[in-house]
Design a protein around this motif. Structure first.
Motif, PDB file in Angstrom:
ATOM      1  N   ASP A 281       0.836  -1.210   0.000  1.00  0.00           N
ATOM      2  CA  ASP A 281       0.000   0.000   0.000  1.00  0.00           C
ATOM      3  C   ASP A 281       0.866   1.253   0.000  1.00  0.00           C
ATOM      4  N   LEU A 282       1.890   1.258   0.848  1.00  0.00           N
ATOM      5  CA  LEU A 282       2.774   2.412   0.929  1.00  0.00           C
ATOM      6  C   LEU A 282       3.449   2.677  -0.411  1.00  0.00           C
ATOM      7  N   LEU A 283       3.939   1.629  -1.033  1.00  0.00           N
ATOM      8  CA  LEU A 283       4.585   1.791  -2.340  1.00  0.00           C
ATOM      9  C   LEU A 283       3.583   2.257  -3.402  1.00  0.00           C
ATOM     10  N   ALA A 284       2.353   1.776  -3.302  1.00  0.00           N
ATOM     11  CA  ALA A 284       1.322   2.196  -4.262  1.00  0.00           C
ATOM     12  C   ALA A 284       0.999   3.678  -4.105  1.00  0.00           C
ATOM     13  N   ILE A 285       0.965   4.167  -2.865  1.00  0.00           N
ATOM     14  CA  ILE A 285       0.726   5.593  -2.620  1.00  0.00           C
ATOM     15  C   ILE A 285       1.860   6.424  -3.224  1.00  0.00           C
ATOM     16  N   LEU A 286       3.104   6.014  -2.979  1.00  0.00           N
ATOM     17  CA  LEU A 286       4.249   6.754  -3.501  1.00  0.00           C
ATOM     18  C   LEU A 286       4.255   6.750  -5.030  1.00  0.00           C
ATOM     19  N   GLU A 287       3.873   5.609  -5.603  1.00  0.00           N
ATOM     20  CA  GLU A 287       3.837   5.516  -7.071  1.00  0.00           C
ATOM     21  C   GLU A 287       2.759   6.422  -7.648  1.00  0.00           C
ATOM     22  N   GLU A 288       1.581   6.398  -7.043  1.00  0.00           N
ATOM     23  CA  GLU A 288       0.491   7.206  -7.570  1.00  0.00           C
ATOM     24  C   GLU A 288       0.794   8.698  -7.453  1.00  0.00           C
ATOM     25  N   LEU A 289       1.530   9.077  -6.400  1.00  0.00           N
ATOM     26  CA  LEU A 289       1.896  10.481  -6.200  1.00  0.00           C
ATOM     27  C   LEU A 289       3.186  10.856  -6.932  1.00  0.00           C
ATOM     28  N   ARG A 290       3.776   9.860  -7.608  1.00  0.00           N
ATOM     29  CA  ARG A 290       5.021  10.058  -8.358  1.00  0.00           C
ATOM     30  C   ARG A 290       6.158  10.576  -7.477  1.00  0.00           C
ATOM     31  N   VAL A 291       6.232  10.031  -6.275  1.00  0.00           N
ATOM     32  CA  VAL A 291       7.321  10.369  -5.360  1.00  0.00           C
ATOM     33  C   VAL A 291       8.557   9.586  -5.775  1.00  0.00           C
ATOM     34  N   THR A 292       9.666  10.269  -5.951  1.00  0.00           N
ATOM     35  CA  THR A 292      10.911   9.601  -6.348  1.00  0.00           C
ATOM     36  C   THR A 292      11.905   9.506  -5.194  1.00  0.00           C
ATOM     37  N   SER A 293      11.681  10.278  -4.134  1.00  0.00           N
ATOM     38  CA  SER A 293      12.571  10.247  -2.972  1.00  0.00           C
ATOM     39  C   SER A 293      11.843  10.858  -1.787  1.00  0.00           C
ATOM     40  N   CYS A 294      11.965  10.216  -0.628  1.00  0.00           N
ATOM     41  CA  CYS A 294      11.290  10.753   0.556  1.00  0.00           C
ATOM     42  C   CYS A 294      11.992  10.312   1.832  1.00  0.00           C
ATOM     43  N   ILE A 295      11.700  11.040   2.891  1.00  0.00           N
ATOM     44  CA  ILE A 295      12.022  10.602   4.245  1.00  0.00           C
ATOM     45  C   ILE A 295      10.734  10.023   4.811  1.00  0.00           C
ATOM     46  N   LEU A 296      10.784   8.790   5.308  1.00  0.00           N
ATOM     47  CA  LEU A 296       9.607   8.191   5.936  1.00  0.00           C
ATOM     48  C   LEU A 296       9.743   8.283   7.442  1.00  0.00           C
ATOM     49  N   VAL A 297       8.739   8.856   8.087  1.00  0.00           N
ATOM     50  CA  VAL A 297       8.652   8.833   9.544  1.00  0.00           C
ATOM     51  C   VAL A 297       7.546   7.843   9.886  1.00  0.00           C
ATOM     52  N   GLY A 298       7.928   6.700  10.427  1.00  0.00           N
ATOM     53  CA  GLY A 298       6.968   5.646  10.701  1.00  0.00           C
ATOM     54  C   GLY A 298       6.817   5.386  12.190  1.00  0.00           C
ATOM     55  N   HIS A 299       5.573   5.367  12.651  1.00  0.00           N
ATOM     56  CA  HIS A 299       5.311   5.089  14.058  1.00  0.00           C
ATOM     57  C   HIS A 299       4.926   3.636  14.258  1.00  0.00           C
ATOM     58  N   SER A 300       5.570   2.979  15.208  1.00  0.00           N
ATOM     59  CA  SER A 300       5.236   1.617  15.610  1.00  0.00           C
ATOM     60  C   SER A 300       5.305   0.665  14.417  1.00  0.00           C
ATOM     61  N   VAL A 301       4.211  -0.014  14.098  1.00  0.00           N
ATOM     62  CA  VAL A 301       4.241  -1.003  13.020  1.00  0.00           C
ATOM     63  C   VAL A 301       4.593  -0.370  11.674  1.00  0.00           C
ATOM     64  N   SER A 302       4.243   0.903  11.483  1.00  0.00           N
ATOM     65  CA  SER A 302       4.527   1.535  10.198  1.00  0.00           C
ATOM     66  C   SER A 302       6.012   1.779   9.981  1.00  0.00           C
ATOM     67  N   ALA A 303       6.802   1.792  11.049  1.00  0.00           N
ATOM     68  CA  ALA A 303       8.255   1.866  10.885  1.00  0.00           C
ATOM     69  C   ALA A 303       8.774   0.571  10.265  1.00  0.00           C
ATOM     70  N   ILE A 304       8.248  -0.553  10.736  1.00  0.00           N
ATOM     71  CA  ILE A 304       8.636  -1.857  10.183  1.00  0.00           C
ATOM     72  C   ILE A 304       8.110  -1.994   8.752  1.00  0.00           C
ATOM     73  N   VAL A 305       6.895  -1.511   8.517  1.00  0.00           N
ATOM     74  CA  VAL A 305       6.331  -1.514   7.162  1.00  0.00           C
ATOM     75  C   VAL A 305       7.215  -0.687   6.230  1.00  0.00           C
ATOM     76  N   GLY A 306       7.678   0.457   6.727  1.00  0.00           N
ATOM     77  CA  GLY A 306       8.567   1.292   5.931  1.00  0.00           C
ATOM     78  C   GLY A 306       9.862   0.586   5.588  1.00  0.00           C
ATOM     79  N   MET A 307      10.404  -0.157   6.538  1.00  0.00           N
ATOM     80  CA  MET A 307      11.613  -0.940   6.263  1.00  0.00           C
ATOM     81  C   MET A 307      11.347  -1.975   5.175  1.00  0.00           C
ATOM     82  N   LEU A 308      10.206  -2.657   5.283  1.00  0.00           N
ATOM     83  CA  LEU A 308       9.838  -3.652   4.264  1.00  0.00           C
ATOM     84  C   LEU A 308       9.745  -3.008   2.884  1.00  0.00           C
ATOM     85  N   ALA A 309       9.074  -1.862   2.819  1.00  0.00           N
ATOM     86  CA  ALA A 309       8.934  -1.163   1.544  1.00  0.00           C
ATOM     87  C   ALA A 309      10.296  -0.747   1.007  1.00  0.00           C
ATOM     88  N   SER A 310      11.194  -0.337   1.901  1.00  0.00           N
ATOM     89  CA  SER A 310      12.516   0.126   1.473  1.00  0.00           C
ATOM     90  C   SER A 310      13.378  -1.017   0.933  1.00  0.00           C
TER      91      SER A 310
END
Length: 270
Positions: free
Chosen positions: A76-105
């Motif tokens: 889902d996170l990658l789909a949001i970034l793709e739809e918004l055409r984000v090419t580079s970002c800093i992710l601030v992830g709280h709790s489970v979303s930090a781990i989700v961010g690692m997975l996406a990365s």
């Protein structure tokens, strides 16, 4: 607005060369970042969204099979970034979303300059040579309490997680966002998170990670932050804050917001 944007209630605020994505944890929604956002919008492009299953999302969109693992949220996170055409970002992830961010990365390291992790844990269950903070019996009791009387469970869990009493604004806010979640969805999400074991993926993370942890957190013992630091495959840094609770950005903003801003601006590799 695209389909993914609409489903996740995506909001884009501010402007600037640097894009910051704020990802909330279990039981909350994007409003958990309300104390941080005003400090970012003057100089950054800020993206906020709600994880599927959070109160403001359409419960009909919640796929119990898709979200039976954390990979569903990473997609889902990658789909949001793709739809918004984000090419580079800093992710601030709280709790489970930090781990989700690692997975996406791991899948798309090019999209993330760094992941800032607030109250993150790769595993909540204790194991041999690992202290996650919970025994299986304790989790079963938690799930049963959610199943039998969700309202009563929220009233007991919210002050414990936040680290305050029911009169505090932060506890009332967390209670509100918990009550907004459909109980069967909340139970499913809690089971997915608390039963997950993401330790093996840590070594695959290649983007820098900033690990921020409260000195007292019901859900995540301080030793977990050191475990992350030791086992991540990327450069990482740990800061234990003098905050109390699992939602320090909500309960202790005076302490946590300056720390977050410093880590957003500071690069490990500099």
């Amino acid at each position: 607005m695209g389909i993914v944007e609409e489903a996740h209630n995506v909001r884009i605020l501010g402007s600037g060369d640097q894009t910051i994505v704020l990802a909330h944890g279990f039981g909350t929604d994007q409003s958990v970042w309300k104390h941080l956002v005003p400090h970012l919008v003057d100089d950054h492009r800020v993206i906020l969204f709600d994880n599927m299953g959070a109160g403001p999302t359409n419960p009909d969109y919640f796929d119990f099979d898709r979200y039976s693992s954390l990979e569903g949220y990473a997609y889902d996170l990658l789909a949001i970034l793709e739809e918004l055409r984000v090419t580079s970002c800093i992710l601030v992830g709280h709790s489970v979303s930090a781990i989700v961010g690692m997975l996406a990365s791991i899948n798309r390291p090019d999209l993330f300059t760094k992941v800032i992790c607030v109250s993150a844990s790769p595993r909540y269950l204790n194991d041999v040579d690992y202290f996650g903070g919970f025994e299986q019996e304790e989790l079963e009791q938690l799930f049963e309490a959610m199943r039998s009387n969700y309202k009563a469970w929220v009233s007991g869990f919210a002050p414990l997680a936040v680290g305050g009493d029911m009169d505090s604004v932060a506890v009332q806010e967390f209670s509100r966002t918990l009550f907004n979640i459909r109980p069967d969805i909340a139970l499913s999400v809690a089971q997915t998170i608390f039963q997950s074991d993401m330790r093996e993926m840590l070594g695959l993370v290649s983007v820098p990670c900033h690990i921020l942890q409260s000195s007292k957190d019901l859900a995540v013992p301080v030793v977990v932050s050191e475990y992350l630091h030791k086992h991540l495959g990327s450069d990482s840094i740990v800061e234990v804050m003098s905050s109390d609770g699992h939602l320090p950005q909500l309960s202790c903003p005076d302490i946590v917001i300056p720390v977050l801003l410093r880590h957003i601006r500071f690069n490990i590799l500099d």
